[in-house]
Scaffold this motif. Structure first.
Motif, PDB file in Angstrom:
ATOM      1  N   ALA A 188       2.578   1.620  -3.442  1.00 36.00           N
ATOM      2  CA  ALA A 188       1.641   2.068  -4.473  1.00 36.00           C
ATOM      3  C   ALA A 188       1.316   3.547  -4.310  1.00 36.00           C
ATOM      4  O   ALA A 188       1.248   4.299  -5.295  1.00 36.00           O
ATOM      5  N   GLN A 189       1.121   3.980  -3.078  1.00 43.40           N
ATOM      6  CA  GLN A 189       0.797   5.389  -2.835  1.00 43.40           C
ATOM      7  C   GLN A 189       2.001   6.288  -3.100  1.00 43.40           C
ATOM      8  O   GLN A 189       1.840   7.425  -3.552  1.00 43.40           O
TER       9      GLN A 189
ATOM     10  N   LYS B  39       0.836  -1.202   0.000  1.00 41.68           N
ATOM     11  CA  LYS B  39       0.000   0.000   0.000  1.00 41.68           C
ATOM     12  C   LYS B  39       0.870   1.251   0.000  1.00 41.68           C
ATOM     13  O   LYS B  39       0.639   2.188  -0.792  1.00 41.68           O
TER      14      LYS B  39
ATOM     15  N   GLU C 291       2.076   6.629  -6.820  1.00 41.37           N
ATOM     16  CA  GLU C 291       0.998   7.524  -7.235  1.00 41.37           C
ATOM     17  C   GLU C 291       1.356   8.971  -6.913  1.00 41.37           C
ATOM     18  O   GLU C 291       1.060   9.877  -7.699  1.00 41.37           O
TER      19      GLU C 291
ATOM     20  N   THR D 208      -5.837   3.375  -3.692  1.00 42.68           N
ATOM     21  CA  THR D 208      -5.272   4.319  -4.661  1.00 42.68           C
ATOM     22  C   THR D 208      -6.409   4.883  -5.498  1.00 42.68           C
ATOM     23  O   THR D 208      -7.522   4.346  -5.499  1.00 42.68           O
ATOM     24  N   GLU D 209      -6.110   5.955  -6.235  1.00 41.01           N
ATOM     25  CA  GLU D 209      -7.168   6.607  -7.002  1.00 41.01           C
ATOM     26  C   GLU D 209      -6.885   6.684  -8.494  1.00 41.01           C
ATOM     27  O   GLU D 209      -7.792   6.593  -9.308  1.00 41.01           O
TER      28      GLU D 209
END
Length: 441
Positions: free
Chosen positions: A42-43, A39, A46, A90-91
């Protein structure tokens, strides 16, 4: 005038890409089964406005398990399951997973990727591989892996079935009209009815068409059959290239094949792997790299080389002697050819060769300051060796932070990389068109 921007993928392995990464004092050795670890990564990617994060996969225990050492598939989640979780934290960033065509069924794969695309609002990508080793075959009722050309023929048909299934429903088929009682318009449902040499699949898929039309199609083979498959079907190609000249030759070769399939160069993104070892000075970067090299068990390095050279046992050879002539591999032919060419070009012994590839398994390693790394990426990008790069941090989480905080701002200042996302889907990040449904008017 539109400015051309490079694409960036974060190629994530649990502890990092160097074979000794898990032994580094600042690496998270147990990160492979820790969702919070992934997590955070990934962030971080991003935050750096990466196009996507990417996870490779094998369907067998690889490496040197008899030594009790780290392997490339010994302590990690199934990537599709992991990406489903990461989609919720995530977005914008794309979510790419490797899945083999040799040991999966088209219907199941089509359904899983359509599900991930819906779950993530259009951020999924499929890295198509054909698997590489007999170890994988032994887990699926076979004594030996499919022959190289045969598995690419199967992959050609496999991808046609999958894309056909993704077109089972037209985009506007689901009206869900409570007043009339019409959930979907039956005339916009299409049965594939595929009967081919390798697969018989009736269809239709039991999930609506993915938000992206098709999840982004990625291919990672660089052999002749691999390049042919990529030219016909792929939208992104992951590749290993050691020099700018080799990268330029590969780039021109694959792009030059597209016209034969009615495609244009902008319909395919070529993304070599780059492993950056970053320091505030060249000396610091060199020290970081040497620290990792010093942690490498020679037996593990030799096992990596033997495995990626087609399973050929090199233990009986003088490690400080030259690489012997090798029979053509039935597994990773393009990677075997890369290693042989590298050893011959740089006059490397077996030991020097496995040390050379321990950091990124044949991908290009750049050791230096953030500016040095940015300069290399810019040169390869501007001089038509790449449309972007799959960034392979040597150890995690530090390696990814070094790149996001050090290299990305330089690329942004030079106008080579986005400052903000302009779209929401992986296709939009990569500048790829959404495919039309084959049944629509």
């Amino acid at each position: 005038m539109t400015t051309r921007h490079m694409s960036l993928g974060a190629f994530i392995m649990s502890s990092g890409h160097h074979l000794a990464a898990w032994r580094h004092p600042r690496a998270w050795a147990g990160g492979g089964l820790n969702f919070q670890h992934f997590k955070q990564l990934a962030q971080t990617a991003e935050r750096g406005k990466f196009d996507a994060i990417f996870f490779a996969d094998n369907l067998a225990l690889m490496g040197t398990p008899e030594l009790g050492q780290y392997t490339t598939a010994g302590d990690v989640f199934d990537p599709l399951v992991l990406l489903s979780g990461l989609a919720t934290v995530t977005e914008r960033i794309g979510l790419i997973s490797t899945v083999s065509t040799s040991y999966n069924e088209p219907y199941l794969l089509a359904r899983k990727f359509a599900s991930l695309d819906h779950l993530s609002d259009g951020r999924s990508g499929w890295n198509l591989v054909t698997s590489a080793t007999d170890l994988e075959a032994l887990n699926f009722g076979r004594e030996q892996h499919f022959e190289h050309d045969d598995r690419y023929q199967r992959a050609e048909e496999f991808i046609d079935v999958v894309t056909g299934l993704w077109d089972s429903y037209e985009d506007d088929a689901f009206v869900r009209d409570k007043a009339s009682g019409t959930f979907f318009e039956a005339e916009k449902l299409h049965v594939l009815g595929h009967k081919g040499q390798h697969y018989r699949v009736r269809g239709p898929l039991n999930i609506p068409r993915p938000p992206q039309g098709y999840p982004v199609l990625i291919q990672a083979g660089s052999s002749e059959p691999g390049k042919a498959l990529a030219a016909r079907t792929a939208e992104v190609v992951f590749t290993a290239q050691q020099t700018l000249a080799n990268a330029q030759a590969f780039y021109a070769d694959v792009k030059g094949r597209l016209a034969g399939y009615g495609r244009t160069p902008d319909q395919l993104r070529v993304m070599p792997g780059i492993s950056p070892v970053i320091g505030s000075s060249q000396d610091e970067a060199d020290e970081k790299y040497q620290q990792l090299q010093d942690l490498l068990d020679p037996r593990v390095g030799l096992g990596l080389l033997a495995g990626m050279a087609g399973g050929f046992d090199l233990s009986g050879y003088d490690l400080d002697g030259p690489l012997p002539e090798l029979p053509v591999s039935n597994s990773m032919q393009s990677r075997q050819a890369l290693f042989i060419e590298l050893a011959r070009r740089e006059n490397l012994s077996i030991r020097q060769l496995y040390l050379k590839i321990a950091g990124a398994r044949g991908h290009h390693t750049v050791i230096g300051t953030p500016k040095t790394v940015a300069d290399t990426l810019e040169q390869w990008f501007v001089e038509q060796g790449a449309d972007g790069f799959n960034i392979m941090p040597p150890f995690l989480p530090e390696g990814l932070h070094d790149f996001v905080d050090g290299v990305v701002p330089i690329l942004q200042q030079r106008g080579l990389f986005r400052r903000e996302y302009s779209g929401t889907t992986l296709r939009e990040h990569l500048g790829l068109q959404r495919p039309s449904n084959r049944y629509s008017a």
